[in-house]
Write an enzyme that holds these catalytic residues in place. Structure first.
Site, short mmCIF file in Angstrom:
data_model
loop_
_atom_site.label_atom_id
_atom_site.label_comp_id
_atom_site.label_asym_id
_atom_site.label_seq_id
_atom_site.Cartn_x
_atom_site.Cartn_y
_atom_site.Cartn_z
N ASP A 170 56.56 32.12 26.55
CA ASP A 170 56.46 33.10 25.47
C ASP A 170 56.15 32.38 24.16
O ASP A 170 56.72 31.33 23.88
CB ASP A 170 57.78 33.87 25.36
CG ASP A 170 57.67 35.12 24.53
OD1 ASP A 170 57.33 35.02 23.34
OD2 ASP A 170 57.94 36.21 25.07
N ASN A 188 61.51 44.97 29.94
CA ASN A 188 61.51 46.04 28.94
C ASN A 188 60.48 47.08 29.36
O ASN A 188 59.36 46.73 29.73
CB ASN A 188 61.16 45.48 27.56
CG ASN A 188 62.16 44.46 27.08
OD1 ASN A 188 63.35 44.57 27.33
ND2 ASN A 188 61.69 43.44 26.39
N GLY A 247 61.82 48.48 24.28
CA GLY A 247 61.44 47.22 23.66
C GLY A 247 60.17 46.60 24.19
O GLY A 247 59.85 45.45 23.86
N GLN A 248 59.40 47.34 24.98
CA GLN A 248 58.15 46.80 25.53
C GLN A 248 57.09 46.79 24.43
O GLN A 248 56.73 47.84 23.90
CB GLN A 248 57.68 47.62 26.72
CG GLN A 248 56.45 47.05 27.39
CD GLN A 248 56.00 47.86 28.60
OE1 GLN A 248 56.53 48.91 28.91
NE2 GLN A 248 54.99 47.35 29.29
N HIS A 283 55.77 42.94 32.48
CA HIS A 283 56.12 41.52 32.44
C HIS A 283 57.62 41.35 32.54
O HIS A 283 58.39 42.18 32.08
CB HIS A 283 55.57 40.82 31.19
CG HIS A 283 55.94 41.46 29.89
ND1 HIS A 283 55.38 42.64 29.44
CD2 HIS A 283 56.80 41.07 28.92
CE1 HIS A 283 55.88 42.94 28.25
NE2 HIS A 283 56.76 42.00 27.92
N HIS A 338 60.78 38.87 31.73
CA HIS A 338 61.22 37.75 30.91
C HIS A 338 62.24 36.93 31.69
O HIS A 338 63.20 37.49 32.22
CB HIS A 338 61.93 38.25 29.64
CG HIS A 338 61.06 39.03 28.71
ND1 HIS A 338 60.54 38.47 27.56
CD2 HIS A 338 60.65 40.32 28.73
CE1 HIS A 338 59.83 39.40 26.92
NE2 HIS A 338 59.89 40.52 27.61
#
Length: 114
Positions: free
Chosen positions: A29, A87, A93-94, A100, A102
């Site tokens: 990230d 998310n 919170g996407q 994806h 995390h």
């Protein structure tokens, strides 16, 4: 389609890749929230977990059962512990509309997350 994660998967945009196979790519990230913060994505564009189909189950299982544990071992998280987050949607919170996962570790994770 103008999806930054699709461009990373197609190697059109550089990323620090931690893992790659035919169906999946994992990369660090750019805004890490932990000492180890890796995003694991299916190469196929899927907008969110809410948009998955039964046919997507194999790649999702592959990510959760094979890729994440392998990355956790590779980056010395397996013994101490780590967090896995997906998310989904704006209120979840996407921020990138490509599914994806995390992988976060390297420090103690607090609860609730926020």
């Amino acid at each position: 389609m103008d999806c930054i994660f699709c461009k990373i998967a197609k190697q059109e945009i550089p990323a620090k890749v931690a893992y790659e196979d035919d169906s999946t790519i994992a990369f660090f990230d750019l805004s890490p929230q932990a000492p180890v913060h890796i995003l694991v994505i299916p190469k196929k564009h899927i907008m969110s977990l809410q948009d998955t189909e039964v046919a997507d189950g194999n790649v999702l299982a592959h990510i959760m059962v094979e890729v994440i544990p392998q990355l956790a071992k590779k980056f010395n998280l397996a013994d101490s512990g780590y967090r896995v987050v997906i998310n989904t949607g704006d209120e979840g919170g996407q921020t990138v509309k490509h599914l994806h996962v995390h992988l976060l570790g390297g420090r103690s994770m607090q609860w609730p997350p926020g």
